[in-house]
Design a protein around this motif. Sequence first.
Motif, PDB file in Angstrom:
ATOM      1  N   SER A 108       0.715  -1.155  -0.010  1.00 43.63           N
ATOM      2  CA  SER A 108       0.115  -0.052  -0.145  1.00 43.63           C
ATOM      3  C   SER A 108       0.652   1.331   0.039  1.00 43.63           C
ATOM      4  CB  SER A 108      -0.962  -0.108   1.315  1.00 43.63           C
ATOM      5  OG  SER A 108      -1.716  -1.156   1.315  1.00 43.63           O
ATOM      6  N   PHE A 109       1.961   1.144   0.640  1.00 42.52           N
ATOM      7  CA  PHE A 109       2.924   2.580   0.704  1.00 42.52           C
ATOM      8  C   PHE A 109       3.971   2.398  -0.205  1.00 42.52           C
ATOM      9  CE2 PHE A 109       6.045   4.981   2.798  1.00 42.52           C
ATOM     10  CZ  PHE A 109       5.512   6.176   3.080  1.00 42.52           C
ATOM     11  N   SER A 110       3.978   1.713  -1.153  1.00 44.22           N
ATOM     12  CA  SER A 110       5.177   1.538  -2.149  1.00 44.22           C
ATOM     13  C   SER A 110       5.113   2.816  -3.033  1.00 44.22           C
ATOM     14  CB  SER A 110       5.002   0.073  -2.834  1.00 44.22           C
ATOM     15  OG  SER A 110       3.986  -0.061  -3.663  1.00 44.22           O
ATOM     16  N   PRO A 111       4.008   3.273  -3.636  1.00 43.21           N
ATOM     17  CA  PRO A 111       4.313   4.329  -4.276  1.00 43.21           C
ATOM     18  C   PRO A 111       5.016   5.500  -3.772  1.00 43.21           C
ATOM     19  CG  PRO A 111       2.042   3.688  -4.316  1.00 43.21           C
ATOM     20  CD  PRO A 111       2.528   3.109  -3.451  1.00 43.21           C
ATOM     21  N   PHE A 112       5.093   5.690  -2.298  1.00 43.01           N
ATOM     22  CA  PHE A 112       5.757   6.595  -1.768  1.00 43.01           C
ATOM     23  C   PHE A 112       7.326   6.206  -1.142  1.00 43.01           C
ATOM     24  CE2 PHE A 112       1.270   7.555  -1.688  1.00 43.01           C
ATOM     25  CZ  PHE A 112       1.448   8.926  -2.319  1.00 43.01           C
ATOM     26  N   ARG A 113       7.908   5.096  -1.726  1.00 44.02           N
ATOM     27  CA  ARG A 113       9.057   4.618  -1.296  1.00 44.02           C
ATOM     28  C   ARG A 113      10.049   4.355  -2.422  1.00 44.02           C
ATOM     29  NH1 ARG A 113       7.289  -0.327   0.400  1.00 44.02           N
ATOM     30  NH2 ARG A 113       8.090  -1.363  -1.565  1.00 44.02           N
ATOM     31  N   PHE A 114      11.255   4.767  -2.106  1.00 39.81           N
ATOM     32  CA  PHE A 114      12.217   4.369  -2.993  1.00 39.81           C
ATOM     33  C   PHE A 114      12.784   2.862  -2.791  1.00 39.81           C
ATOM     34  CE2 PHE A 114      12.861   8.996  -3.148  1.00 39.81           C
ATOM     35  CZ  PHE A 114      12.958   9.055  -4.789  1.00 39.81           C
ATOM     36  N   ASP A 115      12.633   1.898  -3.887  1.00 34.72           N
ATOM     37  CA  ASP A 115      13.019   0.489  -3.686  1.00 34.72           C
ATOM     38  C   ASP A 115      14.528   0.522  -3.163  1.00 34.72           C
ATOM     39  OD1 ASP A 115      10.503  -0.235  -4.340  1.00 34.72           O
ATOM     40  OD2 ASP A 115      10.684  -0.188  -6.244  1.00 34.72           O
ATOM     41  N   ALA A 116      15.319   1.467  -3.634  1.00 34.50           N
ATOM     42  CA  ALA A 116      16.542   1.233  -3.431  1.00 34.50           C
ATOM     43  C   ALA A 116      16.972   1.509  -1.789  1.00 34.50           C
ATOM     44  CB  ALA A 116      17.333   2.061  -4.262  1.00 34.50           C
ATOM     45  N   LEU A 117      16.268   2.148  -1.150  1.00 33.21           N
ATOM     46  CA  LEU A 117      16.358   2.607   0.265  1.00 33.21           C
ATOM     47  C   LEU A 117      15.767   1.474   1.295  1.00 33.21           C
ATOM     48  CD1 LEU A 117      15.656   6.372   0.110  1.00 33.21           C
ATOM     49  CD2 LEU A 117      17.861   5.353   0.097  1.00 33.21           C
ATOM     50  N   SER A 118      16.623   0.694   1.765  1.00 35.23           N
ATOM     51  CA  SER A 118      16.221  -0.226   2.773  1.00 35.23           C
ATOM     52  C   SER A 118      15.644   0.519   3.894  1.00 35.23           C
ATOM     53  CB  SER A 118      17.302  -1.211   3.133  1.00 35.23           C
ATOM     54  OG  SER A 118      18.410  -0.596   3.836  1.00 35.23           O
ATOM     55  N   VAL A 119      14.827  -0.275   4.865  1.00 36.65           N
ATOM     56  CA  VAL A 119      14.643   0.498   6.244  1.00 36.65           C
ATOM     57  C   VAL A 119      15.873   0.639   7.131  1.00 36.65           C
ATOM     58  CG1 VAL A 119      13.408  -0.142   8.440  1.00 36.65           C
ATOM     59  CG2 VAL A 119      12.440  -0.752   6.256  1.00 36.65           C
ATOM     60  N   VAL A 120      16.769  -0.169   6.913  1.00 35.55           N
ATOM     61  CA  VAL A 120      18.082   0.198   7.805  1.00 35.55           C
ATOM     62  C   VAL A 120      18.687   1.425   7.276  1.00 35.55           C
ATOM     63  CG1 VAL A 120      20.440  -0.691   8.277  1.00 35.55           C
ATOM     64  CG2 VAL A 120      18.819  -2.351   7.981  1.00 35.55           C
ATOM     65  N   THR A 121      18.676   1.624   5.856  1.00 39.87           N
ATOM     66  CA  THR A 121      19.167   2.950   5.362  1.00 39.87           C
ATOM     67  C   THR A 121      18.372   4.193   6.032  1.00 39.87           C
ATOM     68  OG1 THR A 121      19.811   1.990   3.589  1.00 39.87           O
ATOM     69  CG2 THR A 121      19.734   4.402   3.159  1.00 39.87           C
ATOM     70  N   LEU A 122      16.860   4.024   6.041  1.00 37.94           N
ATOM     71  CA  LEU A 122      16.138   4.812   6.327  1.00 37.94           C
ATOM     72  C   LEU A 122      16.171   5.350   7.893  1.00 37.94           C
ATOM     73  CD1 LEU A 122      12.902   3.987   4.824  1.00 37.94           C
ATOM     74  CD2 LEU A 122      14.266   5.782   3.972  1.00 37.94           C
ATOM     75  N   LEU A 123      16.522   4.124   8.801  1.00 33.33           N
ATOM     76  CA  LEU A 123      16.894   4.578  10.060  1.00 33.33           C
ATOM     77  C   LEU A 123      17.974   5.369  10.360  1.00 33.33           C
ATOM     78  CD1 LEU A 123      15.759   1.096  11.681  1.00 33.33           C
ATOM     79  CD2 LEU A 123      14.524   3.223  11.861  1.00 33.33           C
ATOM     80  N   ASN A 124      19.014   4.924   9.656  1.00 32.59           N
ATOM     81  CA  ASN A 124      20.427   5.602   9.854  1.00 32.59           C
ATOM     82  C   ASN A 124      20.256   7.124   9.041  1.00 32.59           C
ATOM     83  OD1 ASN A 124      22.206   3.907  10.942  1.00 32.59           O
ATOM     84  ND2 ASN A 124      22.066   2.595   9.168  1.00 32.59           N
TER      85      ASN A 124
END
Length: 577
Positions: free
Chosen positions: A463-479
Motif C-alpha cells: 500500500s505504501f510502495s508508491p511513496f518509497r524508493f525501492d533502493a532505500l532499505s529500512v536500515v538506510t532510512l533509520l540511519n
Amino acid sequence: MCSQLWRMVADVVIAVLLFHGFCSAQRDPRYTFMHQATTAPPVSYYDYIIIGGGTAGCPLAATLSQNSSVLLLERGGSPYGNRNISDLAAFGAAISDLSSTSPSQRFISKDGVINARARVLGGASCLNAGFYTRAGPEYVRLAGWDAKLVNESYQWVEKVVAFQPPMKQWQSAVRDGLVEVGIRPYNGFTYEHLYGTKIGGTIFDENGQRHTAADLLRYARPSGLTVLLHAPVHRILFTKRGGAKPKAHGVIFADANGVAHRAYLKRGSKNEIIVSSGALGSPQLLMLSGIGPKTQLDAHNISVVLDQPNVGLGMSDNPMNAVFIPSPQPVEISLIQIVGITHNGTYIEAASGENFAGGARTQDYGMFSPKIGQLSTVPPKQRTQEAIDKALEDMKALPPNAFAGGFILEKITGPFSEGHLEITSRNPNDNPSVTFNYFKDPRDLQRCVDGMKIIENVIESKSFSPFRFDALSVVTLLNMTASAPVNLLPKHSNASRSLEQFCKDTVMTIWHYHGGCQVARVVDHDYKVMGVDSLRVIDGSTFRNSPGTNPQATVMMLGRYMGVKIMHERHVTNRPE
C-alpha cells in the motif's frame, strides 16, 4: 394567524443571525470580556478565579460564567490575528519563536530533550499538530468519570473545534499500510478510541484554519466573565484560623508593566480558586504559593502553607520516535490525521510534506524541524544550540526534492516511566526544572521497539510502495533519520538491541507531558487540593497517563465536565430547603 406566522419568521431570522454571528466569531471573536491586565483595578472580587487560560481553563471559565462571576488569568496574549497559530501551513513557526513575546516558551528537560510550553490564551491547542481524539472507555472508567456527562462534554467541545480531515494520497497510503500489516479493524473516521486503524479528527477546518480552546469562550456569558491577558500569577493567598485547614482566598498577579494586582474570592462557601496552568505551571504555582515539598520551599525562602511532598512528582512525557521516508513523488502537507492503535501499547501516526512558499522553506520538516527542537540526529544530551544550528545549515544545502516525503512515528501509551519537577526561582515566568526519565521503565523501551517494527512493516507494505524508493532499505532510512553511528541491523539477530539504541538516541517529545498534581497524590477525585480548602487543580497535571492517542480533546472535555459538576454542586448547595 398572521401574528403567529410573523413570530415564526422572526424566530428563523434571529436563528440565522445568531448562527451567522457564531460562525463569524470563529474567525474573529472580538470578545468584549478580554482585556490586558494593565487595565485591571488594584483589587477585585469574584466567585471563581481561574489561573491559566489554556486547554482546560477556557472551557472551564466559559461554563462557570453561566451563573457566577469568573476571573480568568492568562500569562500570555491572544491567539487571534497570529497566522503562525491559525494557519496549518505555518505549523512550527510559533514553537520555533524564541522571543519573550512568543506564544511558546521553550524548555529543555534534564533528559536533554527540547520541549515547549504554551504562553497564550488557548494553551497548547494553539501550538499542537491538531489531532483530535477521545479517551477510551477504560480510561474514563478508571478516572471515575460519569460516562454520560463525559460524552456530553466532548460533544460540547466538538461543536466548535473538531473537524474531519481531508484524506489525501500520502496519509491514505499510511492508513492502508497499517491495515495491510494487521493493525485492524479499519474503523474509518471516528473520534472514538478504538483498537485498529482510524482517521481521527482535527482542530484545523477545511480551509486549514486552526480552532482552539480559546474559541470555546464564545459559550461564555459575557457579563459573567473577565479575561485578563499578560497576567502571570505570582502566588495564591491563604488564610488560616485556629486548627482549620488553610483556605485559598485570593491571588497576586502582575501586569505587563510589572504592577501588582490582587483578586479575591467573594464571600461564599462554594467560591474557589482553580489552577489550570498545565503540567509545568500548576505544580510550579502550588510550590510558589507554599504547597509542596518543604525542602524545596525552604531552599527558596517560601513560607510553607502545606508540606506536600507529592507536588511535582509523577512527571511523564510520552516518548516519540520517527522515521523519515523520502518520496519519489510530491506529497501533501499534512499533520496527524490517521492513527494505528495497537494492542502492544504503541500508537502509529504520520505527518508529511514541505511548504515552499516563494522558494523559501517555511516548515523544514514541519513537526520534526530542528527549529522547534525536534533533532533526532544526535542523542538527547548532545542537542545543543550548536547542534541545532549545524542541522539547519546542513538542511539549507539540500535540494528541494530532498524534503519530499514524510515521517511515520510511534508514541507509546502511558508511559510507565516517571520523573519529577522542581522550581528554580520564585519567578513564575521562569521554567521549572523537569526530568521525565524516558525509557527508565524497560516496558516503555520494549513498546518503542515494537512500534518501530510496525513502522518497518508499513514502509515495506504494498500500500505504501508508491511513496518509497525501492533502493532505500529500512536500515538506510533509520540511519538517515538518526545520522549517527548507530549499529542498526533490524533484520538480524541483534535487531531488538539495535532498535533499543535507536529509540534511546532518537527520542523526541510529542508534547504530551503530564503529571505533577496527580489525582490521589495531590488532588482528590473532585480535583480539590488535599489538605487545603477552596482550591482545585483541573488540567493535565492531574493525569497519571496520557488519555487517548492525543490528550487535547480530553483536557478540553475535562474543563467542561468539571465546570458542569461545580455548577451543579453550587446549585444544590444554594437550593432553599
